[in-house]
Design an enzyme around this catalytic site. Structure first.
Site, mmCIF file in Angstrom:
data_model
loop_
_atom_site.group_PDB
_atom_site.id
_atom_site.type_symbol
_atom_site.label_atom_id
_atom_site.label_comp_id
_atom_site.label_asym_id
_atom_site.label_seq_id
_atom_site.Cartn_x
_atom_site.Cartn_y
_atom_site.Cartn_z
ATOM 1 N N ARG A 84 0.848 -1.198 0.000
ATOM 2 C CA ARG A 84 0.000 0.000 0.000
ATOM 3 C C ARG A 84 0.882 1.247 0.000
ATOM 4 N NH1 ARG A 84 -3.964 -0.133 4.883
ATOM 5 N NH2 ARG A 84 -5.101 -1.661 3.659
ATOM 6 N N ARG A 153 -1.946 6.489 9.981
ATOM 7 C CA ARG A 153 -2.069 6.062 8.581
ATOM 8 C C ARG A 153 -2.135 7.275 7.652
ATOM 9 N NH1 ARG A 153 -4.131 0.804 8.226
ATOM 10 N NH2 ARG A 153 -3.219 -0.446 9.888
ATOM 11 N N LYS A 217 -3.938 1.036 14.806
ATOM 12 C CA LYS A 217 -3.904 2.059 13.759
ATOM 13 C C LYS A 217 -4.593 3.347 14.219
ATOM 14 C CE LYS A 217 -6.449 -0.901 11.259
ATOM 15 N NZ LYS A 217 -7.301 -1.515 10.222
ATOM 16 N N LYS A 219 -6.295 7.014 12.455
ATOM 17 C CA LYS A 219 -6.655 7.573 11.152
ATOM 18 C C LYS A 219 -7.145 9.018 11.277
ATOM 19 C CE LYS A 219 -7.796 3.128 9.107
ATOM 20 N NZ LYS A 219 -8.849 2.274 8.507
ATOM 21 N N CYS A 438 -15.284 -3.346 -0.626
ATOM 22 C CA CYS A 438 -13.902 -3.592 -0.198
ATOM 23 C C CYS A 438 -13.309 -4.709 -1.052
ATOM 24 C CB CYS A 438 -13.876 -3.979 1.274
ATOM 25 S SG CYS A 438 -14.497 -5.646 1.527
ATOM 26 N N CYS A 444 -7.809 -10.882 0.607
ATOM 27 C CA CYS A 444 -7.928 -10.471 2.010
ATOM 28 C C CYS A 444 -8.089 -11.687 2.911
ATOM 29 C CB CYS A 444 -9.117 -9.530 2.190
ATOM 30 S SG CYS A 444 -9.300 -9.083 3.924
ATOM 31 N N CYS A 483 -16.479 -8.555 5.368
ATOM 32 C CA CYS A 483 -16.487 -8.933 6.786
ATOM 33 C C CYS A 483 -16.830 -7.676 7.583
ATOM 34 C CB CYS A 483 -15.130 -9.520 7.202
ATOM 35 S SG CYS A 483 -13.898 -8.275 7.624
ATOM 36 N N CYS A 487 -14.191 -2.007 5.770
ATOM 37 C CA CYS A 487 -13.224 -1.231 4.992
ATOM 38 C C CYS A 487 -13.881 -0.343 3.939
ATOM 39 C CB CYS A 487 -12.215 -2.164 4.333
ATOM 40 S SG CYS A 487 -11.236 -3.078 5.537
#
Ligand code: SRM
Ligand code: SF4
Length: 584
Positions: A84, A153, A217, A219, A438, A444, A483, A487
Site C-alpha cells: 500500500r 495512517r 492504527k 486515522k 472492499c 484479504c 467482513c 473497509c
C-alpha cells in the site's frame, strides 16, 4: 476493562498484548525481516515479521482461491504480498502514475487498486520481487511507510487540491500532518531500500511513538463542507474546515470515530466521532500530535479488539479528552462552529475549478484499475497520464479525478476517455456511482464473503428493480464489505451488505447520505434472493411514499422502518421493524 494509563512506559509488558512485546523487542521494527525476505525456502516471512512489515505498508497474503487445492497437494499457501502506497491527500503526478502503472505490470498482478483511503494498493507481489517493487515506488518519489501498522495512517482529505485555494490549503495541511506523524525508524530504508545503517542513538529514536508505537492504527481525515466525501466522522480524528468568504478560519475537531466490529461481539461497534471543539489552522498539527499521543498513552494495549481510539473516547468521554488535550496543549479548544454537509458522494464528470481549469472525476468500479475486454481502463489511464499536465486526485470513494485540465487539452482527454470506452456516461448507473466494495476475496485474509468480485453482479439486479420503480436516477448509497471490519465504511451507507459467510450477508439500512448517521442491522445472514426480495419491498414503498427529494435512508428512518443509530453499544442488536418488512 481498565481505565488506567496504558502506554508502554506505565505497565509491565507482560501484562499487555503479545504484539506489544514484539514491537518493543523489534529494534524499531527491524525484527528479522531482512532474513525472512532472504529465505528462499518459503514464499512467506515469519509470523512476527508479517506483523512488523505492516508498518511499512506491506501485508502478507495468500491466494484464497487456491488455498484448498494447494493444501490437498501438500503445497504451502500461494503466498504473496499486498503493498500500500502512502499518499497523504491522495494526489500524484502523471509521472508517478506511469511509474506505479509500470510497477503493477512488472512486479505485481498487473492491476492497480484505489482504496477507500485515497491511495494505491498493489496485489500479488511475490517475495523475491518485494524489495524491487518498493524501490520502484520510492524511485517515483513516493513510499509505503506507515500505510499500515500501529501508527498514523495515510491522512485523507477532500480530494482535489486544484479545485480552489481552500482545497489546496487543506491538501497541503494533510500532507504536513502526515509528514509530522511519520515513524522515524531507519528500518525501512535499511531493509527495503538497502541504504546504510544510521547511528542507532541519533537516528532511530521514535520521539512520538516510543518503542511500542501505538496500540492500534490511527486515522486522520480533513473535510471541506458541504462535501463529506471522506466520511469525516468515521475516523479517529477528523478536522472539518470552517470557511468564511473563501478563507479557512479554522477547523472543528472531531474525535473517536471508527467502523470496525466483530459479528456477535456487542462490545465492538462502529462509532461516529464526537465534536471536541474548534481550533485555528496554525494549531492543527499540534492538536493532531497531542491527540495521537493521548491515544498512545491511554489506548488499550491488552485487548486489540478494544484498542482503537473510539473505545478510549467511548469509555472516558469527550470532556475527558478535552481536558487531557488542554493539559498537554496548554489551551482549551474553542466551542465547535456551525457547518453542514450535503453529500458524501463524489461529483462525477466535468466541472470547473476557481482558476478556470477543468476536472473530470472518473468512476472506477470498486477502485480496481485493470484492462477488461469491454473497457481498457488501465491502458486508457496510462495514455491520459502521458499527455496530462495537471495531477491525479484519488477520492476516498475509490474514484479518480483527472485534475487541472486546461481548456485547450480537454478535447484530447475526452477523446482518450472515449477511445478506451472508460467515460462514466457509457458505463455507469446512478446507483453504481454511489457504490463501493472492499477488496475481500481472493486476497484479504479476513474476508468471510465476496465483495469486490460480487457487488457488480448484484448491482445489475438491483438496477433492474430500480428501473421498474422509475428510481434509476435517484441517488442511493450502497456499500459492501466482505467482513464486519468495514473497509468500505458500510455502516455509513443507505444500503449495506456485510459478509457473514460464503454468499451470506447482514443487511444494514438507513444511514444518511451525508455521512452523519449510522445505519442499523435489518436482516442477518441472508443470501441474494432474500436481499433482492427485501429491497424490492422497501424500494417499492420508497417509490410510492417518499417525500419530495427525500433520500432512501431518511425515508426508512421517517417511516420507522429503521430506528436511527448514532453511537454504539446496541449497534449489533437486531432492531424492531414494521411487520410487513420483517416478513419480507
Ligand atoms: Fe481495511 C484490515 C483493506 C480501509 C477497517 N483492510 C484490512 C486488510 C489489510 C486485511 C488484513 O488485515 O489482513 C485488508 C486488505 C485487503 C486486500 O486484500 O487488499 C483491508 N481497508 C482495506 C482497503 C484496501 C479497502 C478498499 O477496498 O479500499 C482500504 C485501504 C485503506 C488505505 O488506503 O489505507 C481499507 N479499513 C479501511 C477502512 C475505511 C477508512 O479507513 O476510511 C476501515 C474502517 C475505518 C476504521 O478503521 O475503523 C478499515 N481494515 C479495517 C479493519 C478493522 C479495524 C478495527 O478497528 O476493528 C481491519 C482489521 C484489523 O485492523 O484488524 C482492516
Ligand atoms: Fe477484508 Fe473485511 Fe476489509 Fe473487506 S472489510 S477488505 S473482507 S478486512
Amino acid at each position: 476493562m481498565s481505565l488506567e494509563r496504558t502506554s508502554d512506559l506505565s505497565r509491565p509488558l507482560s501484562e499487555l498484548h503479545d504484539n506489544e512485546q514484539l514491537k518493543f523487542d523489534s529494534h524499531y521494527l527491524r525484527g528479522t525481516i531482512e532474513q525472512s525476505i532472504a529465505d528462499p525456502v518459503t514464499g512467506a516471512v515469519t509470523d512476527d515479521d508479517t506483523k512488523l512489515l505492516k508498518f511499512f505498508g506491506i501485508y502478507q497474503q495468500d491466494d484464497r482461491d487456491v488455498r484448498d487445492e494447494r493444501r490437498r497437494s501438500k503445497l504451502e499457501p500461494h503466498y504473496q504480498f499486498m503493498v500500500r502506497v502512502r499518499l497523504p491527500g491522495g494526489v500524484c503526478t502523471p509521472a508517478q502514475w506511469l511509474a506505479l502503472d509500470d510497477a503493477a505490470r512488472e512486479t505485481a498482478n498487473g492491476s492497480l487498486r484505489l482504496t477507500t483511503r485515497q491511495t494505491f494498493q498493489f496485489h500479488g507481489v511475490f517475495k523475491p520481487n518485494l524489495k524491487r517493487h518498493v524501490q520502484s515506488i520510492v524511485a517515483a518519489g513516493l513510499d509505503t511507510i506507515a500505510a499500515c501498522g500501529d501508527d498514523n495512517r495515510n491522512v485523507i482529505c477532500s480530494a482535489n487540491p486544484l479545485l480552489s485555494p481552500v482545497h489546496a490549503e487543506v491538501s497541503e495541511l494533510a500532507q504536513r500532518i502526515g509528514k509530522h506523524l511519520l515513524p522515524r525508524t531507519g528500518a525501512y530504508r535499511e531493509i527495503l531500500l538497502a541504504q546504510p545503517k544510521v547511528d542507532a542513538v541519533a537516528g532511530e529514536e521514535e520521539p512520538l511513538y516510543g518503542r511500542t508505537y501505538l496500540p492500534r492504527k490511527f486515522k486522520i481525515a480533513l473535510a471541506i463542507p458541504p462535501h463529506n466525501d471522506i466520511d469525516v466522522f468515521a475516523h479517529d480524528l477528523g478536522f472539518v474546515a470552517i470557511v468564511k468568504d473563501g478563507r479557512i478560519e479554522g477547523y472543528n475537531v472531531f474525535v473517536g470515530g471508527g467502523m470496525g466490529m466483530t459479528h456477535k461481539v456487542p462490545v465492538t461497534f462502529p462509532r461516529l466521532s464526537d465534536a471536541a471543539g474548534f481550533c485555528v489552522p496554525e494549531d492543527v498539527i499540534a492538536i493532531a500530535e497531542h491527540t495521537m499521543c493521548i491515544q498512545r498513552d491511554f489506548g488499550d494495549r491488552k485487548d486489540r479488539g478494544h484498542a482503537r481510539f473510539k473505545y478510549t473516547i467511548e469509555d472516558r468521554g469527550v470532556e475527558w479528552f478535552r481536558s487531557e488535550l488542554a493539559s498537554r496543549f496548554g489551551q482549551v479548544l474553542q466551542p465547535a462552529r456551525p457547518f453542514s454537509f450535503q453529500t458524501s458522494a463524489d461529483y462525477y464528470g466535468w466541472y470547473q475549478g476557481t482558476d478556470g481549469r477543468w476536472h473530470y472525476t472518473l468512476f472506477i468500479e470498486n477502485g480496481r484499475i485493470a484492462d477488461r475486454p469491454e473497457r481498457a481502463l488501465m491502458t486508457g489511464l496510462r495514455e491520459i497520464a502521458r499527455v496530462h499536465s495537471g495531477v491525479f486526485a484519488l477520492t476516498t470513494n475509490q474514484n479518480i479525478t483527472i485534475a487541472g485540465v486546461r481548456e485547450v487539452d480537454r478535447p484530447l482527454i475526452e477523446k482518450l476517455l472515449r477511445t478506451h470506452r472508460i467515460e462514466n456516461e457509457a458505463n455507469v448507473s446512478v446507483l453504481r456511482q454511489h457504490s463501493m466494495a472492499c477488496v475481500a476475496f481472493p486476497t484479504c485474509g479476513l474476508a468471510m464473503a465476496e465483495s469486490e468480485r460480487y457487488l457488480p453482479t448484484l448491482l445489475s439486479k438491483i438496477e433492474r428493480i430500480l428501473e421498474k420503480l422509475d428510481l434509476q436516477t435517484t441517488p442511493i448509497t450502497m456499500r459492501m464489505s466482505g467482513c464486519p471490519n468495514g473497509c468500505s465504511r458500510p455502516y455509513l451507507a443507505e444500503i449495506a451488505l456485510v459478509g457473514k459467510g460464503p454468499g451470506k450477508y447482514n443487511l444494514y439500512l438507513g444511514a444518511s447520505a451525508s455521512g452523519d448517521r449510522l445505519n442499523a442491522l435489518h436482516q442477518e445472514n441472508i443470501g441474494e434472493d432474500q436481499i433482492l426480495a427485501t429491497l424490492t419491498i422497501l424500494l417499492g414503498r420508497y417509490a410510492a411514499e417518499r417525500a419530495n427529494e427525500e433520500r432512501f435512508g431518511d425515508f426508512l428512518i421517517r417511516t420507522g422502518i429503521i430506528r436511527a443509530m448514532h453511537a454504539g453499544r446496541d449497534f449489533q442488536q437486531p432492531l424492531p421493524t414494521a411487520a410487513s418488512v420483517r416478513s419480507a
